[in-house]
Design an enzyme around this catalytic site. Structure first.
Site, PDB file in Angstrom:
ATOM      1  N   LEU A 241      52.617  -7.901 -82.229  1.00 51.30           N
ATOM      2  CA  LEU A 241      52.419  -8.518 -80.914  1.00 51.30           C
ATOM      3  C   LEU A 241      53.578  -9.492 -80.708  1.00 51.30           C
ATOM      4  CD1 LEU A 241      50.400  -8.563 -78.558  1.00 51.30           C
ATOM      5  CD2 LEU A 241      49.300 -10.520 -79.661  1.00 51.30           C
ATOM      6  N   HIS A 242      54.641  -8.995 -80.052  1.00 50.21           N
ATOM      7  CA  HIS A 242      55.900  -9.751 -80.008  1.00 50.21           C
ATOM      8  C   HIS A 242      55.877 -10.949 -79.037  1.00 50.21           C
ATOM      9  CE1 HIS A 242      57.764  -6.296 -82.064  1.00 50.21           C
ATOM     10  NE2 HIS A 242      57.214  -5.514 -81.156  1.00 50.21           N
ATOM     11  N   ASP A 243      55.771 -10.639 -77.748  1.00 48.43           N
ATOM     12  CA  ASP A 243      56.072 -11.648 -76.723  1.00 48.43           C
ATOM     13  C   ASP A 243      55.180 -12.890 -76.742  1.00 48.43           C
ATOM     14  OD1 ASP A 243      58.202 -10.145 -75.798  1.00 48.43           O
ATOM     15  OD2 ASP A 243      57.009  -9.080 -74.305  1.00 48.43           O
TER      16      ASP A 243
END
Ligand code: BDR
Ligand code: CA
Length: 312
Positions: A241-243
């Site tokens: 889950l990057h952002d």
């Protein structure tokens, strides 16, 4: 409560959507604007998607400004395989009620930051850095004026996710990223080294689903979609889950460990286009970049679940 002023520049995108929901649900953040850029899907679609997510959050008080349709010098890329054809996974892409605001993303960034006290407005960047580079060109004083520019992008020890040596956001517009990293902006950067430590495990998804309603369920839908795609395309069990790491750091910096560094971006080679060269051997006093080396994945998911649970 002292609130942190913030602009979010994004290309929703399933993980951008979770980042937006986290910001919309966090009272310590004074979200001045959401600006959009072409990236995961074309800019008309990222702009509509930002408006959809704003509607889910019931935050039509926050303006959405459309930004750059294409990178500075490259052809538009796209990452639809990881986000679905419409960019929001399994969420139905309806036309939201409230429109985008008049004016461009670049105009909005410059106007909001230049009208505020120096260093008071943070900028979270969740997509290719085209809008930020264009804003710095339009108003060079922006670099000194901005608060932290909190970026999801790049990779060091994790290699890359779009090519063996580059992460998608930087690869998509390496020329823009090179300009922004070379500017006087103070930057806090969450590359794959950190975001790969923040994974949507089955247990974490179920905790979000257990909230049972509202934005938490929309976020859970995004993470579950990523889990399926990750299993199908990459072969890993739980998707990163990057952002949302950018927003999570603004809310709870203790969830991450940062190291001062200097970051430069490869623009000359096709083979290593968008590679981030992260040099740790810099004088700490003069370092303008901070690189995230460690993330508390459970802590990030707990924060998201708690915040979205509170607005359900
Ligand atoms: C980044 O690329 C995009 O596909 C995601 O939204 C994220 O911003 C991860 O490499
Ligand atoms: Ca993104």
């Amino acid at each position: 409560m002292k609130r942190q002023s913030l602009i979010i520049d994004c290309d929703p995108g399933v993980d951008d959507a979770v980042g937006l929901l986290l910001a919309f649900a966090s009272p310590e953040l004074d979200l001045k604007a959401v600006t959009t850029v072409g990236g995961n899907v074309p800019v008309e679609t990222t702009t509509r998607n930002a408006r959809i997510i704003r509607q889910v959050a019931g935050r039509e008080d926050v303006p959405v400004f459309a930004g750059a349709a294409r990178p500075l010098r490259r052809d538009p890329a796209g990452a639809g395989a990881f986000h679905g054809a419409e960019g929001l996974g399994d969420l139905e892409a309806v036309e939201p009620e409230a429109p985008a605001a008049d004016g461009s993303a670049v105009e909005a960034m410059v106007r909001i930051v230049m009208a505020a006290a120096p260093k008071s407005v943070a900028l979270a960047v969740m997509g290719p850095m085209t809008n930020v580079a264009l804003a710095l060109r339009a108003e060079p004083r922006l670099a000194e004026r901005l608060g932290p520019v909190v970026v999801m992008g790049g990779a060091r020890s994790e290699g890359g996710n779009i090519t063996p040596s580059a992460e998608f956001n930087i690869w998509a517009d390496p020329d823009a990223a090179a300009e922004v990293f070379a500017s006087a902006c103070e930057m806090v950067v969450f590359g794959l080294d950190a975001t790969h430590q923040v994974r949507g495990t089955e247990e974490r998804i179920q905790a979000l689903e257990a909230v049972g309603k509202g934005p938490a369920l929309t976020a859970a839908m995004m993470v579950r979609f990523s889990q399926r795609i990750e299993r199908d395309i990459v072969g890993w069990d739980a998707a990163p889950l990057h952002d949302p790491c950018t927003v999570a750091w603004l809310l709870k910096p203790g969830l991450f460990r940062l190291t001062p560094c200097r970051i430069e971006v490869e623009t000359g080679s096709d083979l290593t286009r968008g590679h981030t060269a992260v040099e740790f051997r810099v004088d700490e006093a003069s370092a303008r970049h901070l690189w995230a080396v460690e993330a508390d994945g459970q802590g990030v998911f707990d924060l998201i679940t708690e915040r979205l649970g509170a607005v359900a």
